[in-house]
Design a protein around this motif. Sequence first.
Motif, short mmCIF file in Angstrom:
data_model
loop_
_atom_site.label_atom_id
_atom_site.label_comp_id
_atom_site.label_asym_id
_atom_site.label_seq_id
_atom_site.Cartn_x
_atom_site.Cartn_y
_atom_site.Cartn_z
N ILE A 45 0.90 -1.15 -0.11
CA ILE A 45 0.12 0.03 -0.04
C ILE A 45 0.88 1.37 0.07
CG2 ILE A 45 -1.71 1.39 1.22
CD1 ILE A 45 -2.88 -1.48 1.97
N ALA A 46 1.94 1.24 0.90
CA ALA A 46 2.95 2.26 0.74
C ALA A 46 3.53 2.41 -0.59
CB ALA A 46 4.10 2.22 1.70
N ALA A 47 3.89 1.58 -1.14
CA ALA A 47 4.51 1.68 -2.56
C ALA A 47 3.44 1.88 -3.59
CB ALA A 47 5.04 0.16 -2.87
N GLN A 48 2.21 1.69 -3.39
CA GLN A 48 1.08 2.18 -4.42
C GLN A 48 0.78 3.56 -4.09
OE1 GLN A 48 -2.33 -0.56 -3.56
NE2 GLN A 48 -1.38 -2.06 -5.14
N ARG A 49 0.71 4.06 -2.98
CA ARG A 49 0.49 5.56 -2.65
C ARG A 49 1.82 6.22 -3.35
NH1 ARG A 49 -1.44 5.96 3.60
NH2 ARG A 49 -3.49 5.33 2.92
N HIS A 50 3.14 5.81 -3.09
CA HIS A 50 4.15 6.67 -3.74
C HIS A 50 3.96 6.66 -5.38
CE1 HIS A 50 8.04 8.59 -4.23
NE2 HIS A 50 8.00 7.73 -4.97
N SER A 51 3.91 5.57 -5.73
CA SER A 51 4.00 5.48 -7.29
C SER A 51 2.45 5.54 -8.23
CB SER A 51 4.34 3.90 -7.60
OG SER A 51 3.38 2.94 -7.42
N ASN A 52 1.47 5.74 -7.41
CA ASN A 52 0.26 5.60 -8.09
C ASN A 52 0.00 4.49 -9.22
OD1 ASN A 52 -0.67 8.11 -6.30
ND2 ASN A 52 0.17 9.33 -7.77
N SER A 53 0.48 3.31 -8.88
CA SER A 53 0.54 2.47 -9.74
C SER A 53 0.42 1.18 -8.84
CB SER A 53 1.61 2.50 -10.78
OG SER A 53 2.83 1.94 -10.01
N ILE A 54 0.17 0.17 -9.91
CA ILE A 54 0.32 -1.40 -9.41
C ILE A 54 1.71 -1.64 -9.01
CG2 ILE A 54 -0.18 -3.88 -10.30
CD1 ILE A 54 -2.06 -2.68 -12.36
N VAL A 55 1.72 -2.45 -8.11
CA VAL A 55 3.25 -2.64 -7.54
C VAL A 55 3.33 -4.36 -7.34
CG1 VAL A 55 3.52 -0.36 -6.55
CG2 VAL A 55 2.83 -2.48 -5.03
N VAL A 56 4.39 -4.91 -7.49
CA VAL A 56 4.84 -6.31 -7.10
C VAL A 56 6.03 -6.15 -6.36
CG1 VAL A 56 3.81 -7.19 -9.30
CG2 VAL A 56 6.02 -6.61 -9.42
N THR A 57 6.02 -7.28 -5.45
CA THR A 57 7.03 -7.46 -4.49
C THR A 57 8.20 -7.96 -5.15
OG1 THR A 57 5.35 -8.08 -2.98
CG2 THR A 57 7.71 -8.70 -2.27
N ALA A 58 9.38 -7.26 -5.16
CA ALA A 58 10.48 -7.91 -5.86
C ALA A 58 11.45 -8.67 -4.80
CB ALA A 58 11.37 -6.52 -6.48
N SER A 59 11.56 -8.11 -3.65
CA SER A 59 12.48 -8.85 -2.63
C SER A 59 12.00 -8.36 -1.33
CB SER A 59 13.92 -8.37 -2.86
OG SER A 59 14.09 -7.03 -2.40
N VAL A 60 12.48 -9.39 -0.45
CA VAL A 60 12.24 -9.01 1.15
C VAL A 60 13.39 -9.20 1.93
CG1 VAL A 60 10.93 -10.05 3.00
CG2 VAL A 60 9.78 -9.77 0.92
N ASP A 61 14.06 -8.39 2.58
CA ASP A 61 15.15 -8.47 3.40
C ASP A 61 14.84 -9.27 4.54
OD1 ASP A 61 16.38 -6.79 1.46
OD2 ASP A 61 17.06 -5.24 3.12
N ASN A 62 15.80 -9.71 5.29
CA ASN A 62 15.96 -10.47 6.25
C ASN A 62 14.78 -10.07 7.31
OD1 ASN A 62 16.62 -12.48 8.33
ND2 ASN A 62 17.58 -10.55 9.35
N ILE A 63 13.84 -10.83 7.80
CA ILE A 63 12.91 -10.63 8.83
C ILE A 63 13.37 -11.44 10.24
CG2 ILE A 63 10.49 -10.71 9.59
CD1 ILE A 63 9.64 -10.82 6.77
#
Length: 178
Positions: A45-63
């Motif tokens: 949702i944060a990425a969509q708000r910034h880009s005003n577009s559809i987004v896909v997860t590219a990577s996840v760092d260590n959790i």
Amino acid sequence: MEGNKKYVQESEVIMTEMVLPNDTNTLNNLMGGKLMHWMDVVAAIAAQRHSNSIVVTASVDNISFRNPIALGNVVTLQSQVTRAFTTSMEVYIEVSAEDIPVNKKYASHRAFFTFVAVDKEGKPIKVPELIPVGNKQEELYAGALRRRQLRLILANRMDPKDATELKSLFDLDGVNKK
């Protein structure tokens, strides 16, 4: 927004969930996969708000699962874009848990996710530049380039010699001269 630029706070998202029996493992703690799902949603949702577009997860760092979250706890997930590159964005997520009856709140998890903005055909598209304001936002912004270069090296998509932001951390030039 200035032209094709956005401020960090324009992407901020706060999501709150309660840990219910269906969300728990056999120890009555929140399942890691359920938490990762919530983290992916709040970050997207944060990425969509910034880009005003559809987004896909590219990577996840260590959790790191530092503290378990118990059945009945309230979970708060906060996310914001930390830096925008050409088509990708790094998003920082902080997770806290709260045991309301005993008035105890604690930090639980942190992570960085990377998203790519795409059009309806799934092709990457450019995203607005990000403007950090204040020490914490500027620190996250500066660190994002180092984290990105490390991700690219680990994915074999960048030669370590080209990682300008990481050279000083590992003194790659000094090692090569010996």
